[in-house]
Design a protein around this motif. Structure first.
Motif, PDB file in Angstrom:
ATOM      1  N   SER A  83      48.646  36.124  30.634  1.00 20.25           N
ATOM      2  CA  SER A  83      47.599  37.098  30.902  1.00 20.25           C
ATOM      3  C   SER A  83      46.438  36.363  31.560  1.00 20.25           C
ATOM      4  O   SER A  83      46.138  35.226  31.202  1.00 20.25           O
ATOM      5  CB  SER A  83      47.132  37.741  29.595  1.00 20.25           C
ATOM      6  N   SER A  85      42.389  37.126  33.470  1.00 20.77           N
ATOM      7  CA  SER A  85      41.299  37.974  33.918  1.00 20.77           C
ATOM      8  C   SER A  85      40.250  37.082  34.560  1.00 20.77           C
ATOM      9  O   SER A  85      39.837  36.089  33.959  1.00 20.77           O
ATOM     10  CB  SER A  85      40.698  38.723  32.731  1.00 20.77           C
ATOM     11  N   ASP A  87      36.513  37.211  36.691  1.00 25.90           N
ATOM     12  CA  ASP A  87      35.357  37.925  37.230  1.00 25.90           C
ATOM     13  C   ASP A  87      34.714  37.021  38.270  1.00 25.90           C
ATOM     14  O   ASP A  87      34.302  35.900  37.949  1.00 25.90           O
ATOM     15  CB  ASP A  87      34.333  38.235  36.130  1.00 25.90           C
TER      16      ASP A  87
END
Length: 139
Positions: A83, A85, A87
């Motif tokens: 996983s 993520s 930004d």
């Protein structure tokens, strides 16, 4: 948790197991709480407009968190990202290397979670933040 690998052994592992990224990354420091890794920014990392590309910043986060996990568990080549993520917070400064400051948030038997902040070298504000989870294969 104590480190099982030091910076030199992590860099040797990366060179041996991932020669395709050879020389792009350098460990700046490693202690029990944080790993700091540099992306040596070159022409191949740039996108139009003279800034570092998103995929290059992702690679720095991925490599940095992977190495921080290996520092704790040893040379487990088949630990894989499950996983991710990222930004992207602001445009990296042109002509500067990127520096990732990495921490492991959770280290279990099967999963590890890490986070990093990425900075333009010499910059005070982060240009990106990443959180990633890795699967650790059984021994």
């Amino acid at each position: 948790m104590k480190n099982l690998m030091d910076a030199a052994s992590l860099e040797a592992f990366l060179a041996r197991e991932f020669p395709q990224v050879g020389g792009q990354f350098a460990i700046e420091s490693l202690d029990e709480g944080e790993l700091v890794v540099r992306l040596r920014v070159g022409e191949g990392h740039l996108r139009p407009g003279g800034t570092v590309s998103g995929p290059s910043m992702f690679a720095l986060a991925d490599v940095g968190i992977y190495l921080a996990i290996l520092a704790k568990i040893g040379p487990v080549a088949l630990a894989v990202t499950t996983s991710a993520s990222v930004d992207f917070l602001r445009k990296p400064e042109a002509g500067r290397d990127l520096i990732a400051r990495v921490r492991i948030l959770k280290l279990g038997r099967v999963l590890a979670v890490g986070e990093c902040l990425i900075f333009s070298e010499g910059g005070a504000a982060p240009v990106a933040r990443a959180s990633m989870t890795y699967s650790i294969p059984p021994k």
